[in-house]
Write a protein that holds these residues in place. Structure first.
Motif, PDB file in Angstrom:
ATOM      1  N   MET A 134       0.827  -1.210   0.000  1.00  0.00           N
ATOM      2  CA  MET A 134       0.000   0.000   0.000  1.00  0.00           C
ATOM      3  C   MET A 134       0.861   1.260   0.000  1.00  0.00           C
ATOM      4  N   ARG A 135       2.040   1.184   0.569  1.00  0.00           N
ATOM      5  CA  ARG A 135       2.934   2.349   0.547  1.00  0.00           C
ATOM      6  C   ARG A 135       3.336   2.699  -0.880  1.00  0.00           C
ATOM      7  N   ASP A 136       3.463   1.678  -1.721  1.00  0.00           N
ATOM      8  CA  ASP A 136       3.859   1.902  -3.115  1.00  0.00           C
ATOM      9  C   ASP A 136       2.695   2.411  -3.967  1.00  0.00           C
ATOM     10  N   LEU A 137       1.469   2.237  -3.500  1.00  0.00           N
ATOM     11  CA  LEU A 137       0.313   2.706  -4.261  1.00  0.00           C
ATOM     12  C   LEU A 137       0.121   4.202  -4.052  1.00  0.00           C
ATOM     13  N   ALA A 138      -0.457   4.813  -5.059  1.00  0.00           N
ATOM     14  CA  ALA A 138      -0.711   6.254  -4.970  1.00  0.00           C
ATOM     15  C   ALA A 138      -1.930   6.494  -4.094  1.00  0.00           C
ATOM     16  N   SER A 139      -1.816   7.459  -3.219  1.00  0.00           N
ATOM     17  CA  SER A 139      -2.946   7.791  -2.362  1.00  0.00           C
ATOM     18  C   SER A 139      -3.880   8.739  -3.093  1.00  0.00           C
TER      19      SER A 139
END
Length: 173
Positions: A143-148
């Motif tokens: 999830m850290r690698d996904l764009a917020s």
């Protein structure tokens, strides 16, 4: 071949303790299990208030009969301390103690099997919990690698700003 399969199926039974299972049996011994269930039933019966009540009534009736009945029909004399009653109660106690111990040993064996199964179940639960914890950690890292949402909005605003910028440059020309 068929006998080997039958004996291995017997070894997989959960109602007998792991240490007491044997891989080779000569026809099995169902009478031993029947006797064990019988001893448990006797021990369970002796541990009830009804048994104590019945035994007390029996002793009282015995003593009343052998004290109040005419001397010719008495079968246990009170003068010599109810010898027959004492022998009967001693015999009952001498059989009761081993039967209770046999029933207790069978219960201990069942408890041992249950404890082993509980330990295995707890170990599986721990392994499952550790696996799920690792999965949650890996999802968090992913999830850290996904764009917020905020990052995407900021990028879209920047793109819109860039798109609006050339329009202004076109007007100047």
């Amino acid at each position: 071949m068929a006998r080997a399969n039958r004996s291995s199926r017997r070894d997989d039974r959960l109602d007998s303790p792991k240490g007491l299972r044997t891989s080779f049996r000569l026809g099995g011994n169902p009478s031993q299990d029947r006797f064990g269930r019988f001893t448990e039933a006797i021990a369970r019966g002796m541990g009830t208030p009804w048994f104590l009540f019945g035994l007390t009534v029996f002793v009282i009736l015995w003593m009343i009969y052998n004290t109040a009945a005419p001397e010719g029909i008495r079968f246990d004399d009170a003068a010599i301390g109810f010898t027959a009653l004492t022998l009967i109660l001693s015999l009952q106690a001498s059989y009761a103690a081993p039967l209770i111990l046999l029933a207790q040993n069978r219960q201990d064996d069942r408890d041992r099997v249950q404890i082993e199964q509980d330990r295995q179940r707890a170990e599986r639960n721990l392994n499952d919990t550790e696996y799920l914890a690792r999965e949650v950690v890996s999802l968090r890292l992913a999830m850290r690698d996904l764009a917020s949402k905020d990052f995407i909005r900021a990028e879209l605003r920047a793109l819109l700003a860039e798109l609006d910028k050339p329009d202004e440059d076109d007007k100047r020309e």
